[in-house]
Design a protein around this motif. Structure first.
Motif, PDB file in Angstrom:
ATOM      1  N   LEU A 169     112.929  27.662  51.901  1.00  0.00           N
ATOM      2  CA  LEU A 169     112.479  26.457  52.870  1.00  0.00           C
ATOM      3  C   LEU A 169     110.923  27.019  51.652  1.00  0.00           C
ATOM      4  O   LEU A 169     110.514  24.875  51.526  1.00  0.00           O
ATOM      5  N   MET A 170     110.265  27.549  51.843  1.00  0.00           N
ATOM      6  CA  MET A 170     108.905  27.587  51.866  1.00  0.00           C
ATOM      7  C   MET A 170     108.607  28.080  49.939  1.00  0.00           C
ATOM      8  O   MET A 170     107.416  28.084  49.459  1.00  0.00           O
ATOM      9  N   GLU A 171     109.434  27.579  49.442  1.00  0.00           N
ATOM     10  CA  GLU A 171     109.167  27.645  47.777  1.00  0.00           C
ATOM     11  C   GLU A 171     108.414  27.382  46.920  1.00  0.00           C
ATOM     12  O   GLU A 171     108.160  27.669  46.035  1.00  0.00           O
ATOM     13  N   ASP A 172     108.185  26.070  47.421  1.00  0.00           N
ATOM     14  CA  ASP A 172     107.392  25.072  46.595  1.00  0.00           C
ATOM     15  C   ASP A 172     106.110  25.304  47.499  1.00  0.00           C
ATOM     16  O   ASP A 172     104.912  24.531  47.732  1.00  0.00           O
ATOM     17  N   VAL A 173     105.787  26.533  48.571  1.00  0.00           N
ATOM     18  CA  VAL A 173     104.234  26.515  48.552  1.00  0.00           C
ATOM     19  C   VAL A 173     103.993  27.540  47.898  1.00  0.00           C
ATOM     20  O   VAL A 173     103.664  28.742  47.091  1.00  0.00           O
ATOM     21  N   PRO A 174     102.495  26.966  47.704  1.00  0.00           N
ATOM     22  CA  PRO A 174     101.538  27.576  46.668  1.00  0.00           C
ATOM     23  C   PRO A 174     100.810  28.908  47.314  1.00  0.00           C
ATOM     24  O   PRO A 174      99.441  29.426  46.948  1.00  0.00           O
ATOM     25  N   TYR A 175     101.761  29.939  47.003  1.00  0.00           N
ATOM     26  CA  TYR A 175     101.313  31.459  47.746  1.00  0.00           C
ATOM     27  C   TYR A 175      99.978  31.740  46.449  1.00  0.00           C
ATOM     28  O   TYR A 175      98.858  32.346  47.867  1.00  0.00           O
ATOM     29  N   GLN A 176     100.100  31.697  45.306  1.00  0.00           N
ATOM     30  CA  GLN A 176      98.678  32.366  44.458  1.00  0.00           C
ATOM     31  C   GLN A 176      97.503  31.274  44.969  1.00  0.00           C
ATOM     32  O   GLN A 176      96.982  31.966  44.584  1.00  0.00           O
ATOM     33  N   ASP A 177      97.617  30.358  45.091  1.00  0.00           N
ATOM     34  CA  ASP A 177      96.683  29.318  45.291  1.00  0.00           C
ATOM     35  C   ASP A 177      95.978  30.127  46.186  1.00  0.00           C
ATOM     36  O   ASP A 177      95.042  29.567  46.946  1.00  0.00           O
ATOM     37  N   TRP A 178      96.918  30.136  47.641  1.00  0.00           N
ATOM     38  CA  TRP A 178      95.823  30.464  49.096  1.00  0.00           C
ATOM     39  C   TRP A 178      95.587  31.582  48.564  1.00  0.00           C
ATOM     40  O   TRP A 178      94.579  31.894  49.390  1.00  0.00           O
ATOM     41  N   ALA A 179      96.461  32.928  48.011  1.00  0.00           N
ATOM     42  CA  ALA A 179      95.472  33.724  47.903  1.00  0.00           C
ATOM     43  C   ALA A 179      94.493  33.694  47.797  1.00  0.00           C
ATOM     44  O   ALA A 179      93.159  34.788  47.507  1.00  0.00           O
ATOM     45  N   ASP A 180      94.286  32.743  46.141  1.00  0.00           N
ATOM     46  CA  ASP A 180      93.077  33.122  45.234  1.00  0.00           C
ATOM     47  C   ASP A 180      92.008  32.345  46.181  1.00  0.00           C
ATOM     48  O   ASP A 180      90.379  32.520  45.629  1.00  0.00           O
ATOM     49  N   GLY A 183     105.539  37.870  54.236  1.00  0.00           N
ATOM     50  CA  GLY A 183     105.014  38.670  53.660  1.00  0.00           C
ATOM     51  C   GLY A 183     104.535  38.426  51.928  1.00  0.00           C
ATOM     52  O   GLY A 183     103.691  39.675  51.380  1.00  0.00           O
ATOM     53  N   GLU A 184     104.312  36.889  51.757  1.00  0.00           N
ATOM     54  CA  GLU A 184     104.356  36.503  50.473  1.00  0.00           C
ATOM     55  C   GLU A 184     102.798  36.710  50.594  1.00  0.00           C
ATOM     56  O   GLU A 184     101.587  37.519  49.355  1.00  0.00           O
ATOM     57  N   ILE A 185     102.510  36.082  50.842  1.00  0.00           N
ATOM     58  CA  ILE A 185     100.424  36.627  50.775  1.00  0.00           C
ATOM     59  C   ILE A 185     100.374  37.897  51.696  1.00  0.00           C
ATOM     60  O   ILE A 185      98.849  38.375  50.688  1.00  0.00           O
ATOM     61  N   THR A 186     100.646  38.633  52.288  1.00  0.00           N
ATOM     62  CA  THR A 186     100.334  39.787  52.216  1.00  0.00           C
ATOM     63  C   THR A 186      99.968  40.537  51.003  1.00  0.00           C
ATOM     64  O   THR A 186      98.731  41.338  50.414  1.00  0.00           O
ATOM     65  N   VAL A 187     101.062  40.806  50.372  1.00  0.00           N
ATOM     66  CA  VAL A 187     101.306  40.790  49.066  1.00  0.00           C
ATOM     67  C   VAL A 187     100.738  40.745  48.338  1.00  0.00           C
ATOM     68  O   VAL A 187     100.074  41.729  47.451  1.00  0.00           O
ATOM     69  N   LEU A 188     100.641  39.237  47.658  1.00  0.00           N
ATOM     70  CA  LEU A 188      99.230  38.946  47.176  1.00  0.00           C
ATOM     71  C   LEU A 188      98.510  39.427  47.739  1.00  0.00           C
ATOM     72  O   LEU A 188      97.091  39.976  46.543  1.00  0.00           O
ATOM     73  N   LEU A 189      97.246  39.631  48.187  1.00  0.00           N
ATOM     74  CA  LEU A 189      96.104  40.313  48.347  1.00  0.00           C
ATOM     75  C   LEU A 189      95.698  41.648  48.509  1.00  0.00           C
ATOM     76  O   LEU A 189      95.381  41.847  47.776  1.00  0.00           O
ATOM     77  N   HIS A 190      97.111  42.382  48.897  1.00  0.00           N
ATOM     78  CA  HIS A 190      97.122  43.645  47.918  1.00  0.00           C
ATOM     79  C   HIS A 190      97.017  44.183  46.910  1.00  0.00           C
ATOM     80  O   HIS A 190      96.417  44.552  46.702  1.00  0.00           O
ATOM     81  N   GLU A 191      97.967  42.471  45.929  1.00  0.00           N
ATOM     82  CA  GLU A 191      97.245  43.309  44.221  1.00  0.00           C
ATOM     83  C   GLU A 191      95.823  42.374  44.190  1.00  0.00           C
ATOM     84  O   GLU A 191      95.802  43.367  43.287  1.00  0.00           O
ATOM     85  N   LYS A 192      95.097  42.154  44.862  1.00  0.00           N
ATOM     86  CA  LYS A 192      93.371  41.624  44.762  1.00  0.00           C
ATOM     87  C   LYS A 192      92.847  42.898  45.414  1.00  0.00           C
ATOM     88  O   LYS A 192      92.026  42.888  44.884  1.00  0.00           O
TER      89      LYS A 192
END
Length: 250
Positions: free
Chosen positions: A13-24, A48-57
């Motif tokens: 359902l959320m596959e079009d959400v701009p998670y990377q833009d959100w994390a940035d 956990g999509e944004i959780t993981v992206l911020l951990h990567e940062k």
């Protein structure tokens, strides 16, 4: 609101959400207003999509969500990437065991809109302030009233994928500035058979002035408010409103 079977199709359902833009965006706000602290709580973290992206940062992330099933997927993602992220099953209105533990708390993807009563939002804000160090940051977003009224209410969305098909109907809710979502998923299994998953969700949004008042009452000062990932003024047709607030020193 527990996701149960819905957790398995949530990422579709959320596959079009701009998670990377959100994390940035979150990263830029943490740098702009933060005190170089790296400990961040992702409340209502979902899968956990944004959780993981911020951990990567480079942030020291913790996640919490009300849904056990959503958390299971978040834990799986973190383990696959060998990320030591702790996750907790907790309600954002009644967080316990995290007193003064974090430099920042984030609530993403309109998760606050699942709180249907004003006092629930106020309780969540007070819960967040107790988790933050002095001058800690609180970053979150909500649906705009414009989106609830003119884009969601009365609309039907559909998507026919190879493995998952979706019918999503939105209705005006009984509460002020609220919508009700009726979602039906048809999910194909390994034997080419389809199973049906039905979900009923409710969301409510609030006036910006109300949010400002409740933040102040909880012990925050508002640093910034903007729409649709674009810092600056909130346009009349903005669909998502972002807030950056700082806990005031005791």
């Amino acid at each position: 609101m527990m996701y149960q079977g819905f957790a398995g199709v949530y990422d579709h359902l959320m596959e079009d959400v701009p998670y990377q833009d959100w994390a940035d965006l979150l990263d830029s706000l943490l740098i702009k207003y933060g005190n170089t602290g790296r400990k961040v709580m992702d409340l209502a973290c979902g899968t956990g999509e944004i959780t993981v992206l911020l951990h990567e940062k480079g942030y020291e992330m913790t996640g919490a969500d009300l849904s056990e099933d959503m958390l299971a997927l978040a834990i799986q993602k973190a383990e696959e990437k060998r990320m030591p992220i702790p996750f907790f099953q907790q309600d954002m209105r009644e967080m316990e065991g995290h007193d003064l533990a974090y430099d920042a708390v984030i609530i993403n993807c309109d998760s606050l809109n699942y709180l249907l009563e004003e006092q629930d939002v106020q309780s969540a804000f007070k819960s967040v302030v107790e988790m933050l160090h002095d001058n800690g940051l609180f970053l979150f977003d909500i649906h705009s009233i414009y989106k609830m009224k003119h884009i969601l209410a009365g609309s039907t969305f559909a998507d026919a994928g190879d493995d998952v098909s979706l019918i999503w109907q939105c209705f005006e809710g009984e509460k002020k500035h609220s919508v009700e979502h009726e979602l039906t998923f048809f999910v194909k299994d390994d034997e080419e058979r389809y199973s049906r998953i039905d979900e009923f969700h409710q969301q409510r949004t609030y006036e910006t002035g109300e949010i400002f008042l409740w933040l102040k009452d909880a012990g925050f000062e508002v640093l910034e408010c903007f729409g649709d990932f674009q810092p600056g003024a909130v346009s009349e047709e903005a669909e998502r409103i972002f807030f950056a607030a700082r806990k005031t020193s005791n």
